[in-house]
Structure formats: structure tokens, C-alpha cells
Enzyme design. Structure first.
Site: not given
Length: 292
Positions: A175, A177
């Protein structure tokens, strides 16, 4: 009372993957949990926290819903990015063994990422509101046949034992960010690993002329600027109003980037630079892995 300058806000319960991102990218700061993405942004805007940690995309599931609508209107600026590998652990109350577990609770996305492991151990999935919240429920409940699927950090926070680690089906699941602040920082600076390489993120709307997007993108090709992301989304609920979000390699002061952005401005009705920041070390590693 904790000084706001020492806080980084994230969405979710303590132990969420966003919390893990805060620890990895800004270990010197204390993480502040917030209920929604809007609450995270407001915490920074109001001065309650110094930085915001917001997930924007996942390598398996794509864009995080609604986040690109929030970024341009947030009033905040991107100052860094953080890549977090999604390592999943099976967490249970102390004394519970793997063979005792018949159900695993987590967010539906995480349940889908552990299908092979759950099938091998004949464990049924139970949908929870989120990952860290599921770990909290398991820690507070009396049932010992239910475990949680979450980050190892959640087990540490809620006093759960890790019965199995890195049980995700895809080991490269990552992921991305964005770290955001009230003030921009366009200074050239190395990333956490001391490596050079800057990124520039911006949103724009093209003018209402034929082939405007094609012409706007031409400047990046002719000037040798690598565009790592280009996404479109509607604005104001109108099908004919489209905004684009883009990430490019380079700094706005680089000669080729400056020329490309100048060409882009000619074909756009709006251009807003959201941030200039170092590329995360994992970005180059992932590119090397794809190339073999």
C-alpha cells in the site's frame, strides 16, 4: 498532554496498517487515530496534528476510494510518500493454538488476501469493520475459537499472540501512503534511505478544445519526463467535468519538467501542484523486481 507538533494523524484503530505506516515512516512521532479520512485532514488543518498519513493506492486492489477527491480540497501539501508491505498475521488470545481456531475475523479485503491459508487450515472468514478493530474485538471477547487477521502491530497493541505470520497469498502486496502537511516543502532532499530522486504530484483540468488531453500529455513525452500515474475522476457529480491526478518523476525546477509543465498549462484550465517529495526506497525496488 502531547504536543501537536509531535503527532501524525491516521484513519483507523490503533494497529491499523496506516498506523504501521506512521511507525515506519515517522517513528519519532506519536500516531493519532482518527475516525475518517476527513477527520485526519481536519486534525492537521486545525493544528491538532503536524502531519497526516493517507493511503492512496494498493498494488492489488488499486485506488483507495474517494481519496483523490479529498486531496485537492484538503488545503494540505504532500511532503513524502511511504510504501508499506501488507504482511498479515493470524492473531489470537494467549493460550489459543492454531488448531483451536475455526474462524478468522477481519476486513473483507484482508480475508480475500488469505484464502489459501484459511482453506488449508479449514478456517472460516468472518467480516469485521476493519483489521485493527477486529483484533480489538478478539482481544476483548470470551470466544477462543475466533482469531483476527491484521498487522503484527495490532497483536502487539491488543495483547494477542501471533499464531502465523506473512500468510497473505501475494507476498508483494503493498500500500502506498502520502504524508501531508499544512505547508509545502519543495526542497530537493534524499529519501529515508539517503537516495536521490524526486516526484511531483498535481491535479489539472484540460481546456474544452479537441484532443486537449493528448496535446497536454505530449509535453511530457517530448521532454522525456516519466509519468508514473495518471487517473481521471468526475468532479461536482457532472459527467462532463473531469479532473486528472498525475505523478511524475522529477522536480519542477528540472529543465525538462519545467518545459513539460509549461506546455501542460497552455492546454489546461486549472493546474494545482499538490506536492514535491522524495521517492520511497521501495518504489525503485519494485521497479527492479518487475524488470526481473
Amino acid at each position: 498532554m502531547t504536543d501537536a507538533s509531535n503527532l501524525i494523524a491516521f484513519q483507523g484503530e490503533p494497529g491499523a496498517y496506516s498506523h504501521q505506516a506512521c511507525r515506519d515512516a515517522r517513528p519519532e512521532l506519536e500516531a493519532l487515530p482518527c475516525r475518517t479520512f476527513e477527520d485526519v485532514i481536519e486534525a492537521v488543518r486545525s493544528g491538532q496534528a503536524e502531519l497526516a498519513m493517507l493511503p492512496v493506492e494498493n498494488s492489488t486492489y488499486g485506488r483507495v476510494a474517494d481519496i483523490h477527491h479529498l486531496l485537492p480540497e484538503s488545503g494540505l501539501h504532500i511532503i513524502d510518500e511511504a510504501f508499506v508491505r501488507v504482511h498479515i498475521s493470524l492473531l489470537a488470545k494467549p493460550g489459543v493454538r492454531l488448531e483451536d481456531v475455526s474462524e478468522a475475523m477481519s476486513h473483507t479485503v484482508l480475508l480475500g488476501q488469505c484464502r489459501d491459508f484459511l482453506r488449508r487450515h479449514d478456517i472460516r472468514g468472518r467480516i469485521g469493520a476493519d483489521t485493527a478493530g477486529s483484533a480489538k474485538i478478539v482481544s476483548e471477547g470470551a470466544e477462543r475459537h475466533i482469531a483476527a487477521l491484521a498487522a503484527p502491530l495490532a497483536g502487539e497493541i491488543y495483547g494477542l499472540n501471533r499464531l502465523a505470520d506473512q500468510i497473505e497469498d501475494r507476498q508483494n502486496n503493498t500500500t502506498r501512503f502520502l504524508i501531508m502537511a499544512r505547508e509545502p516543502d519543495h526542497a530537493r532532499r534524499p529519501n529515508r534511505a539517503g537516495e536521490e530522486g524526486m516526484l511531483t504530484s498535481f491535479v489539472f483540468r484540460v481546456r474544452n478544445i479537441p484532443a486537449a488531453l493528448y496535446k497536454a500529455m505530449g509535453g511530457f513525452a517530448t521532454n522525456g519526463v516519466n509519468m508514473t500515474k495518471l487517473e481521471s475522476y468526475m468532479v461536482d457529480g457532472v459527467f462532463t467535468a473531469t479532473q486528472f491526478y498525475a505523478d511524475i518523476e522529477g522536480h519542477p525546477e528540472d529543465a525538462n519538467v519545467r518545459r513539460a509543465l509549461d506546455e501542460l498549462r497552455y492546454f489546461t484550465s486549472m493546474l494545482n501542484v499538490l506536492g514535491v517529495y522524495p521517492a520511497d526506497p521501495l518504489r525503485a525496488e519494485q521497479l527492479r523486481n518487475r524488470r526481473g
